[in-house]
Design a protein around this motif. Structure first.
Motif, short mmCIF file in Angstrom:
data_model
loop_
_atom_site.label_atom_id
_atom_site.label_comp_id
_atom_site.label_asym_id
_atom_site.label_seq_id
_atom_site.Cartn_x
_atom_site.Cartn_y
_atom_site.Cartn_z
N MET A 10 -10.03 1.51 5.53
CA MET A 10 -9.57 2.70 6.23
C MET A 10 -9.70 3.94 5.34
SD MET A 10 -8.95 1.82 9.25
CE MET A 10 -8.20 3.34 9.80
N GLN A 11 -9.44 3.75 4.03
CA GLN A 11 -9.54 4.88 3.11
C GLN A 11 -10.98 5.39 3.04
OE1 GLN A 11 -8.17 3.94 -0.81
NE2 GLN A 11 -8.57 5.96 -1.62
N ASN A 12 -11.94 4.48 3.21
CA ASN A 12 -13.34 4.85 3.11
C ASN A 12 -13.94 5.34 4.43
OD1 ASN A 12 -13.61 4.27 0.39
ND2 ASN A 12 -14.09 2.11 0.76
N MET A 13 -13.17 5.28 5.51
CA MET A 13 -13.73 5.60 6.81
C MET A 13 -14.34 6.99 6.87
SD MET A 13 -13.68 3.13 8.98
CE MET A 13 -13.66 3.82 10.63
N HIS A 14 -13.74 7.96 6.18
CA HIS A 14 -14.28 9.31 6.18
C HIS A 14 -14.49 9.80 4.75
CE1 HIS A 14 -13.83 9.66 10.50
NE2 HIS A 14 -12.63 9.16 10.38
N SER A 15 -14.75 8.87 3.84
CA SER A 15 -14.88 9.22 2.43
C SER A 15 -16.19 9.92 2.11
CB SER A 15 -14.75 7.96 1.57
OG SER A 15 -15.75 7.02 1.95
N LEU A 16 -17.16 9.87 3.02
CA LEU A 16 -18.46 10.49 2.78
C LEU A 16 -18.67 11.68 3.71
CD1 LEU A 16 -20.57 7.21 2.48
CD2 LEU A 16 -19.42 8.49 0.67
N GLU A 17 -17.60 12.27 4.17
CA GLU A 17 -17.65 13.34 5.17
C GLU A 17 -18.61 14.45 4.76
OE1 GLU A 17 -16.94 14.45 8.80
OE2 GLU A 17 -15.51 12.97 8.00
N GLY A 18 -19.60 14.70 5.65
CA GLY A 18 -20.52 15.81 5.46
C GLY A 18 -21.66 15.55 4.49
N LYS A 19 -21.65 14.43 3.79
CA LYS A 19 -22.71 14.15 2.84
C LYS A 19 -23.98 13.70 3.57
CE LYS A 19 -19.91 13.35 -1.24
NZ LYS A 19 -19.69 12.50 -2.44
N VAL A 20 -25.12 13.96 2.95
CA VAL A 20 -26.42 13.67 3.55
C VAL A 20 -27.16 12.64 2.70
CG1 VAL A 20 -28.69 14.60 4.18
CG2 VAL A 20 -26.61 15.93 4.65
N TYR A 21 -27.60 11.57 3.35
CA TYR A 21 -28.34 10.53 2.66
C TYR A 21 -29.66 10.26 3.37
CZ TYR A 21 -23.85 9.60 0.47
OH TYR A 21 -22.67 9.74 -0.21
N ILE A 22 -30.71 10.08 2.60
CA ILE A 22 -31.97 9.59 3.14
C ILE A 22 -31.87 8.08 3.28
CG2 ILE A 22 -34.43 9.28 2.70
CD1 ILE A 22 -34.41 11.96 1.21
N LEU A 23 -32.17 7.57 4.46
CA LEU A 23 -32.19 6.14 4.72
C LEU A 23 -33.62 5.73 5.01
CD1 LEU A 23 -30.73 3.44 5.19
CD2 LEU A 23 -30.26 4.20 7.54
N THR A 24 -34.28 5.13 4.02
CA THR A 24 -35.68 4.73 4.21
C THR A 24 -35.75 3.39 4.93
OG1 THR A 24 -35.89 3.53 2.12
CG2 THR A 24 -36.26 5.91 2.07
N GLY A 25 -36.91 3.14 5.54
CA GLY A 25 -37.00 1.96 6.40
C GLY A 25 -36.04 2.09 7.55
N GLY A 26 -35.84 3.33 8.01
CA GLY A 26 -34.76 3.67 8.92
C GLY A 26 -34.81 2.98 10.27
N GLY A 27 -35.94 2.39 10.62
CA GLY A 27 -36.03 1.68 11.89
C GLY A 27 -35.68 0.22 11.81
N GLY A 28 -35.38 -0.28 10.61
CA GLY A 28 -35.14 -1.70 10.43
C GLY A 28 -33.74 -2.14 10.82
N ALA A 29 -33.55 -3.47 10.90
CA ALA A 29 -32.27 -4.02 11.32
C ALA A 29 -31.18 -3.76 10.29
CB ALA A 29 -32.41 -5.52 11.58
#
Length: 245
Positions: A10-29
């Protein structure tokens, strides 16, 4: 989730609020599970893949952006980073899921399989991290993660020697990168799925197996959120994700 208390989740649920990450292989499972976990934690995602059709719908679903990039070419990696920074306003990290698997005993391995395994698993990781690190160093903070394999952790992969060697290179590279970045606030994590992951491809390849005995990809996503949201006084570098007992 194994190893984490409900309070930690629960503490981590919004711990990355507003941050931007590149997710490569973004179409994968596996990327889909990571997207679910990171979006729930408040992050925004740049979905990168070699084919736009595999990421456009997913980017819309999670409120992110889709970017076409062939990460076996370094100019594509550089262009991806520039686009994300310009269009999404910031860049806080990279979660690299691009990779490839092949079952082939050494005696049956075609010479071209070496290039395929190391290009998909290692070259793409090198190019993506090389492109993103200057941005993270400039802001003195960030998170980088990649996917290795049980064969790399165990140091042996009979029947998948080239795949195992490439994934071992991924792990060694990321651990070395972590050591290089000592003294900065940039965190690096290596994920080792310690068994088959429950993906549509694996279900198709192993129709007689019980997928409930495999690694749930959401465990990978939630574990990476945990690693990305550590405080400056604690960090997680290597994450083994085991299947159920």
């Amino acid at each position: 989730m194994p190893g984490f208390s409900g309070g930690e989740i629960m503490q981590n649920m919004h711990s990355l609020e507003g941050k931007v990450y590149i997710l490569t292989g973004g179409g994968g499972a596996i990327a889909g599970a990571i997207a679910e976990a990171f979006t729930r934690a408040g992050a925004r995602l740049a979905f990168a893949d070699a084919y736009e059709t595999t990421i456009q719908e997913r980017a819309q679903r999670y409120g992110g952006r889709a970017y076409v990039a062939n990460l076996t070419h370094y100019p594509d990696a550089e262009h991806l980073v520039r686009q994300v920074k310009a269009q999404m306003g910031r860049l806080d990290g990279l979660i690299h899921t691009v990779g490839g698997f092949a079952y082939a005993p050494v005696k049956d391995s075609e010479p071209g399989l070496y290039d395929r395994m190391f290009d998909l698993n290692m070259r793409t990781l090198f190019y993506a991290t090389r492109a993103v690190i200057p941005e993270l160093l400039a802001q003195k903070d960030g998170f980088i993660a990649g996917i290795s394999a049980a064969a790399a952790w165990n140091g042996v992969g009979p029947g998948v020697a080239l795949y195992a060697a490439a994934k071992a290179a991924v792990a060694t590279y990321l651990r070395s990168l972590d050591a290089e970045l000592a003294g900065t606030a940039i965190r690096v994590a290596v994920v080792y799925p310690m068994g088959a992951v429950d993906t549509p491809a694996n279900r198709k390849e192993m129709p007689e197996a019980d997928p409930m005995a495999w690694v749930d990809p959401m465990e990978i996503g939630e574990s990476l959120v945990y690693a990305a949201s550590r405080s400056p006084r604690g960090r997680v570098v290597e994450l083994q994700i085991f299947p159920p007992r």
